[in-house]
Design a protein around this motif. Sequence first.
Motif, short mmCIF file in Angstrom:
data_model
loop_
_atom_site.label_atom_id
_atom_site.label_comp_id
_atom_site.label_asym_id
_atom_site.label_seq_id
_atom_site.Cartn_x
_atom_site.Cartn_y
_atom_site.Cartn_z
N SER A 163 0.83 -1.21 0.00
CA SER A 163 0.00 0.00 0.00
C SER A 163 0.86 1.26 0.00
O SER A 163 0.41 2.33 -0.39
CB SER A 163 -0.93 -0.01 1.20
OG SER A 163 -0.16 -0.08 2.39
N GLU A 164 2.11 1.14 0.44
CA GLU A 164 2.98 2.32 0.50
C GLU A 164 3.71 2.57 -0.81
O GLU A 164 4.32 3.62 -0.99
CB GLU A 164 4.02 2.14 1.61
CG GLU A 164 3.43 2.02 3.01
CD GLU A 164 4.47 1.63 4.04
OE1 GLU A 164 5.66 1.99 3.86
OE2 GLU A 164 4.11 0.94 5.02
N VAL A 165 3.66 1.61 -1.71
CA VAL A 165 4.39 1.74 -2.98
C VAL A 165 3.63 2.70 -3.89
O VAL A 165 2.41 2.61 -4.01
CB VAL A 165 4.54 0.36 -3.65
CG1 VAL A 165 5.18 0.47 -5.02
CG2 VAL A 165 5.34 -0.58 -2.75
N PRO A 166 4.34 3.65 -4.54
CA PRO A 166 3.66 4.58 -5.44
C PRO A 166 2.87 3.85 -6.53
O PRO A 166 3.29 2.79 -7.01
CB PRO A 166 4.79 5.41 -6.06
CG PRO A 166 6.03 5.00 -5.39
CD PRO A 166 5.77 3.90 -4.44
N ALA A 167 1.76 4.46 -6.95
CA ALA A 167 0.83 3.82 -7.87
C ALA A 167 1.50 3.29 -9.13
O ALA A 167 1.19 2.19 -9.59
CB ALA A 167 -0.28 4.80 -8.23
N GLU A 168 2.44 4.08 -9.68
CA GLU A 168 3.02 3.68 -10.97
C GLU A 168 3.95 2.47 -10.83
O GLU A 168 4.31 1.83 -11.82
CB GLU A 168 3.78 4.85 -11.62
CG GLU A 168 5.04 5.30 -10.91
CD GLU A 168 4.77 6.34 -9.85
OE1 GLU A 168 3.60 6.52 -9.46
OE2 GLU A 168 5.75 6.97 -9.38
N GLY A 218 -6.01 -5.96 2.40
CA GLY A 218 -6.29 -4.91 1.43
C GLY A 218 -5.96 -5.33 0.01
O GLY A 218 -6.52 -4.80 -0.95
N VAL A 219 -5.06 -6.29 -0.15
CA VAL A 219 -4.65 -6.72 -1.49
C VAL A 219 -5.30 -8.05 -1.87
O VAL A 219 -5.80 -8.21 -2.98
CB VAL A 219 -3.11 -6.85 -1.57
CG1 VAL A 219 -2.67 -7.40 -2.91
CG2 VAL A 219 -2.46 -5.50 -1.31
N VAL A 220 -5.29 -9.02 -0.96
CA VAL A 220 -5.79 -10.36 -1.31
C VAL A 220 -7.13 -10.69 -0.67
O VAL A 220 -7.67 -11.77 -0.89
CB VAL A 220 -4.76 -11.47 -0.97
CG1 VAL A 220 -3.51 -11.32 -1.80
CG2 VAL A 220 -4.44 -11.47 0.51
N GLY A 221 -7.63 -9.78 0.14
CA GLY A 221 -8.92 -10.05 0.78
C GLY A 221 -8.74 -10.67 2.16
O GLY A 221 -7.77 -11.37 2.43
N LYS A 222 -9.74 -10.43 2.98
CA LYS A 222 -9.70 -10.87 4.37
C LYS A 222 -9.51 -12.38 4.49
O LYS A 222 -8.81 -12.88 5.35
CB LYS A 222 -11.03 -10.48 5.03
CG LYS A 222 -10.95 -10.17 6.49
CD LYS A 222 -12.19 -9.43 6.97
CE LYS A 222 -13.41 -10.31 7.00
NZ LYS A 222 -14.57 -9.62 7.62
#
Lengths: 258, 230
Positions: A100-105, A197-201
């Motif tokens: 989540s901390e990695v920039p979008a690009e 947040g990435v792979v689901g709960k």
Amino acid sequence: MQFANLTLGWILSLAQSRLGVGPLVQSKLDAVTAPPPTDTAYTLPPLDYSYAALEPHFDEETMRIHHTKHHQTYITNLNAALQDTSFVGLHIDDLVARLSEVPAELKGKVRNQGGGHANHSFFWKNLTPNATALAEGSPLSQGIEHAFGSFEVFQQTFEKAATSVFGSGWAWLIVQENGELKVVTTLNQFSPLMGAGVVGKGVAGFPVIGLDVWEHAYYLKYRNVRPEYIKAYWHVVNWDFASDRYMEARSSIAHPEL
Amino acid sequence: MSTSMLRNNIALRAALRTAAPQATKAFSTTAPTRALATLPDLPYDYGALEPAISGRIMELHHTKHHQTYVTNYNTVQSQITDALSAGDTAAAIALQPALTFHGGGNLNHTLFFENLAPKNQGGGQPPSGPLAKSIETHYGSFEKMKTQFVAALAGIQGSGWAWLVQDNETGALGIRQYANQDPVVGKFSPLLGIDAWEHAYYLQYENRKAEYFKEIWGVINWKVAEARMK
């Protein structure tokens, strides 16, 4: 949202606390893989065994290509993506937990290549030429019985999951945030370590064992017959490493449900 | 290897495919019927696409992978039919991913094997008619289209396909990536597909997929792609 943050925090703390092997495995190894230097790019971790050591279950040619080509390519691409960013030097499990901390690009690249590096680094440790059965009565064995009823049912659950990945991906036995074991799958190079947040709960957690079901992991020997490869996997699972992982995860949970 | 006399007649095989035998439930008069899929023959020998694609790969790809999609697609059809007959909407809907995967796998491979050809059957010959014009219009040149297509192939994460497609409304060409066995349906129609799953090249190219993406152009059947244009 709160649950997602809790899970992420717990995974992050696990990722940061330990880099290598636990006491059980440590005692059986002469040389231990050193943690990567913290000020340089990622490098390919050596295997703890020779490429031929997992024969006849995992063939030498696949192990060699899988390690020196596929895994190396993830590392090369990841290093290129992270060049001159502040993420250089993070332990790989730490990096994938912090997507989540990695920039979008950069996020897609880091997810795919970083996930590939994390997953394969884990995978090599998850295998061993000196596989012994999981000790009955051990904490992991008890955890499996609690979650699945029996070791046999766990195996069937894992095999079914690994067989039904539609495309490329992985099958995992994970420890969830509440301490419970669960069989999950991820597509491509997603990892349960990436957090809810990435792979689901339902998929987030700390891997205890994992199986690569990308075709490159088995095609040379098993062709299209993935179920045979999955059956062969049971002969090379490093249950000592898995037990260490399980204990690590459980010891960091305040109030485990069991 | 198949020696069917239908092998070289693509049109006849396509007609037979749409008229595949119907399987009906024994007692029901209102149950939906289903058409059992069968593995279509290749219009060329397994070794005919060498050196671009090895005979060993073609045989496995056809007799194992494609056959498995056919078999499982028939199973999924049966399961969906049963669920619908029983009025179990939830169960029918739960089978959608399996339908997409196996049905898509069958569709994709059928189209793929048709859009390949040995050199002596025109494989690799660039298009010359309306498709050539359309490629020039949308990409500037055939080579530029190829460059984009290869980039699309190289960019696939995990398993998937890249397709040259036609927009059903505007007729415009496009190059699109499809994950796993997701078929080209809906807004677009498939013109030419290239399989980027590892099984399509691994025994010959191993991890060197860029080589495969380069060599396969020598066996592309552009005539078939053009015939698919609307």
